[in-house]
Motif scaffolding. Structure first.
Motif, mmCIF file in Angstrom:
data_model
loop_
_atom_site.group_PDB
_atom_site.id
_atom_site.type_symbol
_atom_site.label_atom_id
_atom_site.label_comp_id
_atom_site.label_asym_id
_atom_site.label_seq_id
_atom_site.Cartn_x
_atom_site.Cartn_y
_atom_site.Cartn_z
ATOM 1 N N PRO A 62 -22.600 10.283 18.183
ATOM 2 C CA PRO A 62 -22.510 9.527 19.428
ATOM 3 C C PRO A 62 -23.369 8.261 19.355
ATOM 4 C CG PRO A 62 -22.951 11.844 19.867
ATOM 5 C CD PRO A 62 -23.100 11.639 18.383
ATOM 6 N N ARG A 63 -22.844 7.175 19.917
ATOM 7 C CA ARG A 63 -23.572 5.909 19.867
ATOM 8 C C ARG A 63 -24.730 5.848 20.853
ATOM 9 N NH1 ARG A 63 -19.819 0.819 18.581
ATOM 10 N NH2 ARG A 63 -18.427 1.776 17.087
ATOM 11 N N GLY A 64 -24.797 6.829 21.740
ATOM 12 C CA GLY A 64 -25.806 6.767 22.797
ATOM 13 C C GLY A 64 -27.157 7.343 22.418
ATOM 14 N N SER A 65 -27.393 7.598 21.135
ATOM 15 C CA SER A 65 -28.663 8.196 20.718
ATOM 16 C C SER A 65 -29.447 7.270 19.791
ATOM 17 C CB SER A 65 -28.421 9.514 19.963
ATOM 18 O OG SER A 65 -28.417 10.589 20.839
ATOM 19 N N ILE A 66 -30.745 7.483 19.781
ATOM 20 C CA ILE A 66 -31.594 6.890 18.757
ATOM 21 C C ILE A 66 -31.823 7.983 17.717
ATOM 22 C CG2 ILE A 66 -33.919 6.022 18.275
ATOM 23 C CD1 ILE A 66 -33.831 4.708 21.064
ATOM 24 N N TYR A 67 -31.479 7.702 16.475
ATOM 25 C CA TYR A 67 -31.570 8.709 15.426
ATOM 26 C C TYR A 67 -32.852 8.532 14.620
ATOM 27 C CZ TYR A 67 -26.835 9.759 16.688
ATOM 28 O OH TYR A 67 -25.730 10.127 17.410
ATOM 29 N N LEU A 68 -33.556 9.622 14.444
ATOM 30 C CA LEU A 68 -34.816 9.592 13.704
ATOM 31 C C LEU A 68 -34.585 10.182 12.327
ATOM 32 C CD1 LEU A 68 -37.057 10.890 16.598
ATOM 33 C CD2 LEU A 68 -36.489 8.532 16.018
ATOM 34 N N CYS A 69 -34.926 9.420 11.299
ATOM 35 C CA CYS A 69 -34.634 9.830 9.933
ATOM 36 C C CYS A 69 -35.863 10.466 9.285
ATOM 37 C CB CYS A 69 -34.193 8.629 9.107
ATOM 38 S SG CYS A 69 -32.849 7.713 9.870
ATOM 39 N N ALA A 70 -35.605 11.133 8.164
ATOM 40 C CA ALA A 70 -36.696 11.817 7.456
ATOM 41 C C ALA A 70 -37.823 10.848 7.088
ATOM 42 C CB ALA A 70 -36.158 12.497 6.211
ATOM 43 N N ARG A 71 -37.468 9.583 6.894
ATOM 44 C CA ARG A 71 -38.510 8.613 6.517
ATOM 45 C C ARG A 71 -39.588 8.442 7.582
ATOM 46 N NH1 ARG A 71 -38.034 4.852 2.329
ATOM 47 N NH2 ARG A 71 -39.325 3.434 3.526
#
Ligand SMILES: [Zn+2]
Length: 332
Positions: free
Chosen positions: A242-251
């Motif tokens: 979904p485009r409505g999220s901020i995604y947090l990556c492993a980095r």
């Protein structure tokens, strides 16, 4: 990224393939064969990349490489030194054979750094209030910068330093036309206002921070979709996300917790800005922490449409100039 209708992917190296090692990773790296300097090693690029990435998650004190390894999937002397250095720290000199065997102790030990933050979205949530506070101070600074130009009489030069900060980060003084600066400053303020709204300044706030899906491999600290907060975008999907999220990556595991509010402000700028189709969205023309020189050369209009300029300006306006490089757990 232009063919996807979205523009915002943020990280020290931009988009690249990486193997997820986040809080949901297992207890081993998942190597197809041994990595190292012995005859039994295959050193496939995918396996070497996993080992390099895992080593970089450890600080030098924890046996991690210094400087951090270039994650290129090639096994060379620096990667070998990284493995033996890690083994010496964890198993002593006699355990330093320079080989990571699948499912054996070095493999397992390399996974123990992945839990710097057991729960990235929960960690991010903790920094919302701080991000909001900094954004509030940024809006006050923008207001004083406007007063500096329009307040009459302004005998004492009220807002001078705020004008200078707006000039430094957005080159607000370089916009053409008599009222160019005013329009641009209004745009900047509208982004900050939207950030307040999205972060919950009004009850309809909505910042969804989510772990990057395992199938994704953007390799950034975090990413979001330009204009993802817009009602027309929130439930649209790209590659199932979904485009409505901020995604947090492993980095994100490589940033200290002080950096979370910085990343949140950066990502929220993309998130609340205009949608990509308007050609007016907040994108990444340059990152302040990179040494590629792009950030310093940004033009005025690019600056008001560059996520990192908002994060940089906001922290400066709050009196705490921010250098992301000082917040890396493993130096780049
Ligand atoms: Zn960005």
């Amino acid at each position: 990224m232009s063919n996807t209708g979205m523009t915002a992917f943020c990280g020290t190296e931009g988009c690249r393939t990486f193997d997820s090692l986040g809080s949901s990773a297992g207890t081993v790296l998942g190597l197809s064969a041994a990595v190292g300097s012995a005859a039994r090693c295959r050193n496939t690029p995918a396996d070497v990349r996993k080992v390099q990435t895992a080593l970089n998650r450890f600080t030098p004190l924890e046996g991690g490489p210094s400087p951090a390894l270039v994650v290129d999937g090639k096994f060379g002397p620096l990667t070998l030194k990284g493995i033996t250095g890690f083994q010496k720290k964890h198993f002593g000199l006699e355990g330093a054979d320079g080989v990571v065997d699948p499912d054996k102790r070095t493999d397992k030990a390399l996974c123990t750094a992945a839990g710097t933050y057991a729960d990235l979205p929960a960690e991010m949530q903790k920094h919302r209030a701080r991000a909001m506070h900094i954004i509030n101070l940024a809006r006050m600074s923008v207001d004083r910068a406007r007063y500096f130009k329009t307040g009459k009489p302004n005998t004492w030069g009220i807002g001078k330093s705020d004008w200078e900060k707006a000039a430094k980060h957005f080159q607000i003084d370089k916009f053409p036309g008599a009222s160019g600066w005013s329009t641009a400053l209004g745009f900047v303020d509208s982004i900050y206002l939207n950030m307040q709204t999205a972060l919950g300044y009004v009850p309809r706030g909505l910042v969804l921070a989510t772990d990057e899906p395992l199938g994704s491999n953007e390799g950034a600290y975090a990413f979001t979709f330009s204009g993802g907060y817009d009602l027309s975008q929130r439930n649209l999907k790209w590659n199932g996300m979904p485009r409505g999220s901020i995604y947090l990556c492993a980095r994100m595991q490589n940033l200290d917790s002080d950096a979370f509010s910085y990343v949140l402000i950066h990502e929220t700028a993309h998130y609340v800005g205009p949608i990509a189709e308007t050609q007016n969205s907040i994108t990444d023309y340059g990152y302040a922490h990179r040494k590629d020189g792009k950030y310093q050369k940004l033009l005025p209009w690019q600056r008001t449409h560059n996520a990192d300029c908002y994060a940089q300006h906001a922290f400066d306006a709050a009196g705490i100039p921010f250098d992301l490089n000082a917040h890396l757990l493993v130096s780049a």
